[in-house]
Enzyme design. Structure first.
Site, PDB file in Angstrom:
ATOM      1  N   SER A 253     -15.328 -33.221   7.198  1.00  0.00           N
ATOM      2  CA  SER A 253     -15.631 -34.440   7.950  1.00  0.00           C
ATOM      3  C   SER A 253     -16.504 -35.359   7.102  1.00  0.00           C
ATOM      4  O   SER A 253     -17.060 -34.956   6.086  1.00  0.00           O
ATOM      5  CB  SER A 253     -16.331 -34.102   9.260  1.00  0.00           C
ATOM      6  OG  SER A 253     -17.720 -34.073   9.065  1.00  0.00           O
ATOM      7  N   LYS A 254     -16.611 -36.570   7.564  1.00  0.00           N
ATOM      8  CA  LYS A 254     -17.300 -37.618   6.815  1.00  0.00           C
ATOM      9  C   LYS A 254     -18.734 -37.215   6.440  1.00  0.00           C
ATOM     10  O   LYS A 254     -19.252 -37.634   5.415  1.00  0.00           O
ATOM     11  CB  LYS A 254     -17.337 -38.895   7.660  1.00  0.00           C
ATOM     12  CG  LYS A 254     -16.805 -40.097   6.947  1.00  0.00           C
ATOM     13  CD  LYS A 254     -16.459 -41.177   7.927  1.00  0.00           C
ATOM     14  CE  LYS A 254     -17.615 -42.123   8.200  1.00  0.00           C
ATOM     15  NZ  LYS A 254     -17.218 -43.186   9.128  1.00  0.00           N
ATOM     16  N   ARG A 255     -19.314 -36.401   7.309  1.00  0.00           N
ATOM     17  CA  ARG A 255     -20.701 -35.975   7.055  1.00  0.00           C
ATOM     18  C   ARG A 255     -20.814 -35.168   5.752  1.00  0.00           C
ATOM     19  O   ARG A 255     -21.862 -35.106   5.141  1.00  0.00           O
ATOM     20  CB  ARG A 255     -21.206 -35.125   8.223  1.00  0.00           C
ATOM     21  CG  ARG A 255     -22.112 -35.895   9.163  1.00  0.00           C
ATOM     22  CD  ARG A 255     -22.378 -35.125  10.427  1.00  0.00           C
ATOM     23  NE  ARG A 255     -21.183 -35.093  11.272  1.00  0.00           N
ATOM     24  CZ  ARG A 255     -20.590 -33.988  11.702  1.00  0.00           C
ATOM     25  NH1 ARG A 255     -21.053 -32.813  11.349  1.00  0.00           N
ATOM     26  NH2 ARG A 255     -19.530 -34.038  12.471  1.00  0.00           N
ATOM     27  N   ASP A 256     -19.710 -34.553   5.324  1.00  0.00           N
ATOM     28  CA  ASP A 256     -19.755 -33.693   4.128  1.00  0.00           C
ATOM     29  C   ASP A 256     -19.504 -34.439   2.825  1.00  0.00           C
ATOM     30  O   ASP A 256     -19.323 -33.824   1.788  1.00  0.00           O
ATOM     31  CB  ASP A 256     -18.702 -32.578   4.247  1.00  0.00           C
ATOM     32  CG  ASP A 256     -18.760 -31.860   5.583  1.00  0.00           C
ATOM     33  OD1 ASP A 256     -19.880 -31.584   6.021  1.00  0.00           O
ATOM     34  OD2 ASP A 256     -17.699 -31.590   6.166  1.00  0.00           O
TER      35      ASP A 256
END
Ligand code: GLU
Length: 486
Positions: A253-256
């Site tokens: 996900s974008k957080r990673d």
């Protein structure tokens, strides 16, 4: 019948790198079978629609050197290829389902449905619509419609049936129909849901293989029911593993970090290296071969070699390895071209511009040959070439790291090259090596002290090569400035 595959991205944001992997598999399967690869834009979720996203999705696909046989821009016999332009088609097909009583009107308010959801969740049960509106007769239905009550149309899932199909990746999949919700097919805004539109369109677009991420696995039984109610022949379904970061147990996900296909190009990965890396995310030829061109991939790709798993690791180190392989294969001239294109295309400031103002084309190629092996992505370029532009700031402490008398080394070198008119490698290399020994310096002492004085670094390409590129004037200026420390 010709093999036809597709991807069906939703323009809710940038194109995900997982979508690019899915594209690659669909593309390869179509091409391997001399078939067609399509793109269809699924923009029926108007709440998540992002203006401009469709164009950006298509652009990034082209930026990766890929293309489609039918789809937006290109057109084709089964168009339009954007779902919001096909609303009249969905209206016609939903009518058929209503007539055959495989779908029904539902006038339940969002408030009622919310309450129902709460009730299910308090009982720890998965939500299923309670068919409150199924018992309405035609008169009641028409009355409500005429008086403007909002409605949706739901799929009437059979009570007790086993929905079974053969997944080309996962094998036989069976789901009891009682686990399937009466899925909304048409929304109150007049748009179809994904589930309804995907079936109608895959049928009308003559798709033979639906290869998509495993996150769509729970949706497939609903689609199978629709195929059956319409009497459409079933395409082959195959569910591909999703991507996860190394060590994680969840979908990327974008957080990673970077997850969009465009991000990797902006960072300076080569499209062909990215594609090669992505080929191996869920597929393996079963041999040692790792470097694959698109054509070779098409040749070796096979559905039976797709991994039967939910998640595969997106290992950035492996991606770096692929990119290195491809960068090293570029000639210096190609490297220069690609670097300039990258900087221009992504509007990334890059020292190649500054270097071009100082050095000749031949010198630029020489610089590239010296630093190429130290670069993993184009965004590394600047830190490897800084000293070709900027004079280093060094003090006596660093200069003395490899010599007890750095002043003597520098003075000697200054004298030696002041009188040199020929600054070619062929001349400088033997000259420096011979005179070092004659003067009792050790190789390490001599060359490391020069390296630090000229570049400010302890690890660089061979220093004599660097001296040749810098040229006599700059070399002398930098040595003089280093000598000012003493
Ligand atoms: N529109 C879906 C998506 O955004 C397509 C899923 C499918 O391939 O059926 O990925």
């Amino acid at each position: 019948m010709s093999v036809r595959t597709r991807i069906a991205p939703s323009p809710t944001g940038e194109f995900h790198v997982g979508g690019l992997r899915t594209l690659l598999f669909n593309y390869a399967w179509a091409k391997k079978n001399n078939g067609q690869f399509l793109i269809r834009i699924e923009d029926t979720d108007r709440n998540r629609f992002v203006d401009g996203a469709t164009n950006r999705i298509l652009e990034v696909i082209k930026e990766y050197g890929l293309d489609w046989d039918e789809g937006p821009v290109k057109g084709g016999d089964c168009g339009p290829y954007i779902q919001s332009e096909r609303l009249n088609i969905y209206r016609e097909y939903i009518q058929r389902l209503l007539e055959s009583k495989n779908a029904y009107y539902c006038f339940c308010t969002p408030e009622r449905l919310d309450k129902l959801r709460e009730q299910y969740s308090s009982e720890n049960k998965t939500f299923k619509y309670d068919r409150h509106c199924l018992s309405l007769n035609d008169f009641e239905i028409n009355n409500r419609i005429d008086s403007g009550v909002k409605y949706v149309i739901r799929l009437l899932v059979p009570e007790d049936e086993l929905v079974t199909y053969e997944d080309v990746v996962l094998g036989e999949i069976s789901v009891p129909s009682k686990e399937i919700d009466d899925q909304v097919l048409m929304k109150s805004d007049g748009y179809p849901t994904y589930h309804f539109a995907v079936v109608v369109d895959d049928y009308l677009m003559k798709i033979t293989h639906v290869l998509r991420g495993v996150e769509w696995l729970p949706s497939t039984p609903k689609h199978i029911l629709l195929y059956k109610f319409f009497g459409f022949p079933l395409p082959k379904f195959g569910h591909l593993p999703n991507l996860k970061n190394l060590g994680s147990s969840k979908k990327m996900s974008k957080r990673d970090g970077s997850v969009f296909a465009i991000d990797f190009l902006k960072e300076g990965y080569l499209p062909e290296a990215m594609l090669n890396f992505l080929m191996f995310l869920g597929w393996n030829p079963g041999t040692e071969k790792e470097i694959y061109s698109l054509d070779e991939f098409i040749q070796d790709f096979d559905l039976s070699k797709i991994h039967q798993t939910d998640l595969v690791s997106f290992n950035k180190e492996k991606l770096d390895w692929f990119n290195n392989q491809y960068l090293w294969k570029l000639t210096n001239e190609e490297f220069l071209e690609r670097l300039k294109y990258w900087s221009h295309r992504f509007n990334t400031p890059c020292l190649i511009q500054d270097l071009s103002e100082i050095y000749s084309h031949l010198q630029l190629l020489k610089i590239i040959s010296l630093i190429k092996e130290r670069i993993t992505v184009f965004s590394d370029f600047d830190k490897s070439v800084d000293y070709f532009i900027n004079s280093p700031q060094v003090d006596s402490l660093v200069l003395g790291k490899y010599s007890n008398d750095p002043k003597k080394v520098l003075e000697f070198f200054y004298e030696l090259i002041s009188s040199q008119s020929d600054f070619s490698f062929e001349k400088l290399d033997p000259l420096l090596h011979n005179t070092v020994k004659e003067n009792g310096f050790s190789m390490k002492e001599y060359f490391m002290t020069l390296r630090i004085a000229l570049t400010g670094e302890t690890v660089t390409p061979p220093i004599i090569d660097i001296i040749c590129v810098l040229g006599k004037d700059i070399t002398l200026i930098r040595i003089k400035s280093a000598l000012q420390n003493f």
